[in-house]
Scaffold this motif. Structure first.
Motif, PDB file in Angstrom:
ATOM      1  N   TYR A  50      44.327  38.971  29.406  1.00 40.98           N
ATOM      2  CA  TYR A  50      42.937  39.153  30.128  1.00 40.98           C
ATOM      3  C   TYR A  50      42.116  40.079  29.343  1.00 40.98           C
ATOM      4  O   TYR A  50      40.945  39.809  29.098  1.00 40.98           O
ATOM      5  CB  TYR A  50      43.386  39.594  31.455  1.00 40.98           C
ATOM      6  CG  TYR A  50      42.236  39.842  32.278  1.00 40.98           C
ATOM      7  CD1 TYR A  50      41.603  38.742  32.842  1.00 40.98           C
ATOM      8  CD2 TYR A  50      41.338  41.039  32.577  1.00 40.98           C
ATOM      9  CE1 TYR A  50      40.371  38.726  33.913  1.00 40.98           C
ATOM     10  CE2 TYR A  50      40.352  41.136  33.344  1.00 40.98           C
ATOM     11  CZ  TYR A  50      39.742  40.087  33.963  1.00 40.98           C
ATOM     12  OH  TYR A  50      38.554  40.236  34.539  1.00 40.98           O
ATOM     13  N   ALA A  51      42.582  40.975  28.898  1.00 39.48           N
ATOM     14  CA  ALA A  51      41.949  42.171  28.312  1.00 39.48           C
ATOM     15  C   ALA A  51      41.269  41.567  26.908  1.00 39.48           C
ATOM     16  O   ALA A  51      40.101  41.592  26.419  1.00 39.48           O
ATOM     17  CB  ALA A  51      42.583  43.400  28.000  1.00 39.48           C
ATOM     18  N   ASP A  52      42.099  40.888  26.303  1.00 38.81           N
ATOM     19  CA  ASP A  52      41.752  40.276  24.988  1.00 38.81           C
ATOM     20  C   ASP A  52      40.641  39.186  25.444  1.00 38.81           C
ATOM     21  O   ASP A  52      39.623  39.249  24.427  1.00 38.81           O
ATOM     22  CB  ASP A  52      43.038  39.467  24.366  1.00 38.81           C
ATOM     23  CG  ASP A  52      42.666  39.024  22.999  1.00 38.81           C
ATOM     24  OD1 ASP A  52      42.537  39.781  21.964  1.00 38.81           O
ATOM     25  OD2 ASP A  52      42.676  37.627  22.870  1.00 38.81           O
ATOM     26  N   ALA A  53      40.811  38.407  26.352  1.00 38.91           N
ATOM     27  CA  ALA A  53      39.715  37.419  26.693  1.00 38.91           C
ATOM     28  C   ALA A  53      38.387  37.952  26.706  1.00 38.91           C
ATOM     29  O   ALA A  53      37.556  37.721  26.450  1.00 38.91           O
ATOM     30  CB  ALA A  53      40.234  36.366  27.677  1.00 38.91           C
ATOM     31  N   GLN A  54      38.540  39.188  27.564  1.00 36.65           N
ATOM     32  CA  GLN A  54      37.469  39.944  27.903  1.00 36.65           C
ATOM     33  C   GLN A  54      36.736  40.391  26.875  1.00 36.65           C
ATOM     34  O   GLN A  54      35.349  40.448  26.403  1.00 36.65           O
ATOM     35  CB  GLN A  54      37.628  40.945  29.019  1.00 36.65           C
ATOM     36  CG  GLN A  54      37.907  40.585  30.160  1.00 36.65           C
ATOM     37  CD  GLN A  54      37.157  39.702  30.957  1.00 36.65           C
ATOM     38  OE1 GLN A  54      35.898  40.117  31.257  1.00 36.65           O
ATOM     39  NE2 GLN A  54      37.300  38.456  31.449  1.00 36.65           N
ATOM     40  N   ALA A  55      37.240  40.968  25.668  1.00 41.85           N
ATOM     41  CA  ALA A  55      36.840  41.531  24.575  1.00 41.85           C
ATOM     42  C   ALA A  55      36.591  40.483  23.535  1.00 41.85           C
ATOM     43  O   ALA A  55      35.218  40.693  22.913  1.00 41.85           O
ATOM     44  CB  ALA A  55      37.953  42.403  23.909  1.00 41.85           C
ATOM     45  N   SER A  56      37.087  39.464  23.359  1.00 46.92           N
ATOM     46  CA  SER A  56      36.642  38.515  22.321  1.00 46.92           C
ATOM     47  C   SER A  56      36.044  37.410  22.947  1.00 46.92           C
ATOM     48  O   SER A  56      35.436  36.898  21.919  1.00 46.92           O
ATOM     49  CB  SER A  56      38.269  37.715  21.817  1.00 46.92           C
ATOM     50  OG  SER A  56      38.560  37.104  22.850  1.00 46.92           O
ATOM     51  N   GLY A  57      35.886  37.141  24.000  1.00 43.25           N
ATOM     52  CA  GLY A  57      35.158  35.654  24.441  1.00 43.25           C
ATOM     53  C   GLY A  57      35.803  34.545  24.235  1.00 43.25           C
ATOM     54  O   GLY A  57      35.492  33.642  24.133  1.00 43.25           O
ATOM     55  N   ILE A  58      37.478  34.539  24.089  1.00 46.11           N
ATOM     56  CA  ILE A  58      38.045  33.595  23.588  1.00 46.11           C
ATOM     57  C   ILE A  58      39.281  33.690  24.502  1.00 46.11           C
ATOM     58  O   ILE A  58      39.896  34.417  24.531  1.00 46.11           O
ATOM     59  CB  ILE A  58      38.454  33.502  21.880  1.00 46.11           C
ATOM     60  CG1 ILE A  58      37.332  33.584  21.281  1.00 46.11           C
ATOM     61  CG2 ILE A  58      39.401  32.344  21.670  1.00 46.11           C
ATOM     62  CD1 ILE A  58      37.770  33.802  19.530  1.00 46.11           C
ATOM     63  N   ASP A  59      39.802  32.335  24.929  1.00 46.82           N
ATOM     64  CA  ASP A  59      40.595  32.415  25.927  1.00 46.82           C
ATOM     65  C   ASP A  59      41.401  31.141  25.928  1.00 46.82           C
ATOM     66  O   ASP A  59      40.787  30.023  25.314  1.00 46.82           O
ATOM     67  CB  ASP A  59      40.107  32.507  27.581  1.00 46.82           C
ATOM     68  CG  ASP A  59      41.197  33.196  28.376  1.00 46.82           C
ATOM     69  OD1 ASP A  59      42.485  33.270  28.047  1.00 46.82           O
ATOM     70  OD2 ASP A  59      41.161  33.426  29.616  1.00 46.82           O
ATOM     71  N   PHE A  60      42.249  30.822  26.832  1.00 43.85           N
ATOM     72  CA  PHE A  60      43.216  29.403  26.867  1.00 43.85           C
ATOM     73  C   PHE A  60      42.550  28.683  27.976  1.00 43.85           C
ATOM     74  O   PHE A  60      42.185  29.228  29.115  1.00 43.85           O
ATOM     75  CB  PHE A  60      44.471  29.857  26.871  1.00 43.85           C
ATOM     76  CG  PHE A  60      45.096  30.399  25.573  1.00 43.85           C
ATOM     77  CD1 PHE A  60      45.712  29.621  24.508  1.00 43.85           C
ATOM     78  CD2 PHE A  60      45.498  31.662  25.387  1.00 43.85           C
ATOM     79  CE1 PHE A  60      45.910  29.882  23.203  1.00 43.85           C
ATOM     80  CE2 PHE A  60      45.953  32.258  24.103  1.00 43.85           C
ATOM     81  CZ  PHE A  60      46.355  31.165  23.364  1.00 43.85           C
ATOM     82  N   HIS A  61      42.378  27.255  27.703  1.00 40.60           N
ATOM     83  CA  HIS A  61      42.374  26.342  28.814  1.00 40.60           C
ATOM     84  C   HIS A  61      43.707  25.604  28.870  1.00 40.60           C
ATOM     85  O   HIS A  61      43.998  25.110  27.577  1.00 40.60           O
ATOM     86  CB  HIS A  61      41.123  25.386  28.385  1.00 40.60           C
ATOM     87  CG  HIS A  61      39.944  25.952  28.446  1.00 40.60           C
ATOM     88  ND1 HIS A  61      38.588  25.224  28.072  1.00 40.60           N
ATOM     89  CD2 HIS A  61      39.535  27.416  28.696  1.00 40.60           C
ATOM     90  CE1 HIS A  61      37.686  25.884  28.315  1.00 40.60           C
ATOM     91  NE2 HIS A  61      37.845  27.036  28.627  1.00 40.60           N
ATOM     92  N   VAL A  62      43.988  25.396  30.033  1.00 38.90           N
ATOM     93  CA  VAL A  62      45.010  24.428  30.188  1.00 38.90           C
ATOM     94  C   VAL A  62      44.620  22.943  30.091  1.00 38.90           C
ATOM     95  O   VAL A  62      43.541  22.495  30.644  1.00 38.90           O
ATOM     96  CB  VAL A  62      45.568  24.485  31.615  1.00 38.90           C
ATOM     97  CG1 VAL A  62      46.670  23.301  31.886  1.00 38.90           C
ATOM     98  CG2 VAL A  62      46.400  25.919  32.042  1.00 38.90           C
ATOM     99  N   VAL A  63      45.293  22.392  29.219  1.00 38.00           N
ATOM    100  CA  VAL A  63      44.848  20.753  28.888  1.00 38.00           C
ATOM    101  C   VAL A  63      45.925  19.791  29.304  1.00 38.00           C
ATOM    102  O   VAL A  63      45.639  18.569  29.351  1.00 38.00           O
ATOM    103  CB  VAL A  63      44.436  20.468  27.547  1.00 38.00           C
ATOM    104  CG1 VAL A  63      43.165  21.402  26.995  1.00 38.00           C
ATOM    105  CG2 VAL A  63      45.610  20.940  26.642  1.00 38.00           C
ATOM    106  N   LYS A  64      46.944  20.502  29.689  1.00 41.43           N
ATOM    107  CA  LYS A  64      47.964  19.351  30.096  1.00 41.43           C
ATOM    108  C   LYS A  64      49.262  20.136  31.009  1.00 41.43           C
ATOM    109  O   LYS A  64      49.596  21.411  30.447  1.00 41.43           O
ATOM    110  CB  LYS A  64      48.785  18.685  28.749  1.00 41.43           C
ATOM    111  CG  LYS A  64      50.073  17.868  29.292  1.00 41.43           C
ATOM    112  CD  LYS A  64      50.624  17.345  28.011  1.00 41.43           C
ATOM    113  CE  LYS A  64      51.715  16.440  28.384  1.00 41.43           C
ATOM    114  NZ  LYS A  64      52.523  15.879  27.252  1.00 41.43           N
ATOM    115  N   SER A  65      49.416  19.485  31.813  1.00 45.13           N
ATOM    116  CA  SER A  65      50.631  20.105  32.601  1.00 45.13           C
ATOM    117  C   SER A  65      51.542  18.950  33.067  1.00 45.13           C
ATOM    118  O   SER A  65      51.250  18.094  33.863  1.00 45.13           O
ATOM    119  CB  SER A  65      50.082  20.832  34.007  1.00 45.13           C
ATOM    120  OG  SER A  65      49.352  20.316  34.651  1.00 45.13           O
TER     121      SER A  65
END
Length: 158
Positions: A50-65
Motif C-alpha cells: 500500500y505504501a509503495d503504491a502511494q509513493a510510486s503511483g504504480i500498483d497491481f491490477h487483478v486480471v485473472k482469478s
C-alpha cells in the motif's frame, strides 16, 4: 497442490456470515481469503504494498482469478491458506493459493490469481522492478532465473 509447496500460510476461522444456505462458505468469500492471504504474504516479506503504491503511483491490477472447489468448507472450521508466487512475468505475478484445514495436508480449495503491475494514471503495464523480484526470490526458490530478470535486460555476466 500440496502443503509442502508453500512457505507462507495465513490462518482463518470460517465465520457464520461467510456461509450460505447450504452451510458451506459462499463462493465469493474464497477470493477474500485469497486477497487477504496475498496481502499478508507481502507483509511477511517486509514489503508494504500500500505504501509503495502511494509513493510510486504504480500498483497491481487483478486480471485473472480462478477458484477450484475440491471439497466443502464449513462454518467454524479453522483454515490455513497458503500462498506462493508461482511465476513472474515482465509485468505480472502469478499466485497459486490453496486452502487447507488447520494442519491438514489435502487442499480443499485451490486458486490462481494473476496481477499486472500497472501505472495508476495510464492503467498500462510497467515492468516489475528487480528489487521486488529479488525480494520474492528470497522465499520462492523454485523460480527460474528467467523469472528474476525483466525481459529486455541482461540476465548474466556481460
Amino acid at each position: 497442490m500440496s502443503r509442502e509447496q508453500f512457505w507462507f500460510f495465513h490462518p482463518f476461522r470460517v465465520r457464520y456470515s461467510e456461509i450460505d444456505g447450504q452451510g458451506v462458505v459462499f463462493n465469493a468469500h474464497y477470493l477474500t481469503y485469497f486477497d487477504t492471504t496475498i496481502t499478508e504474504y507481502f507483509r511477511a516479506l517486509g514489503f508494504d504494498q500500500y505504501a509503495d503504491a502511494q509513493a510510486s503511483g504504480i500498483d497491481f491490477h487483478v486480471v485473472k482469478s480462478l477458484i477450484e472447489y475440491k471439497a466443502p468448507v464449513r462454518f467454524d472450521w479453522e483454515l490455513d491458506v497458503g500462498a506462493r508466487v508461482a511465476r513472474i512475468g515482465n509485468s505480472s505475478l502469478v499466485f497459486e493459493l490453496a486452502i487447507f484445514l488447520k494442519g491438514g495436508t489435502e487442499a480443499l480449495v485451490t486458486g490462481e490469481i494473476v496481477w499486472v503491475y500497472t501505472n495508476q494514471e495510464t492503467h498500462r503495464p510497467v515492468t516489475i522492478p528487480a528489487s521486488m523480484r529479488a525480494l520474492i526470490a528470497t522465499r520462492e526458490r523454485h523460480l527460474a532465473a528467467r523469472d528474476l530478470t525483466p525481459a529486455g535486460t541482461a540476465s548474466g555476466p556481460a
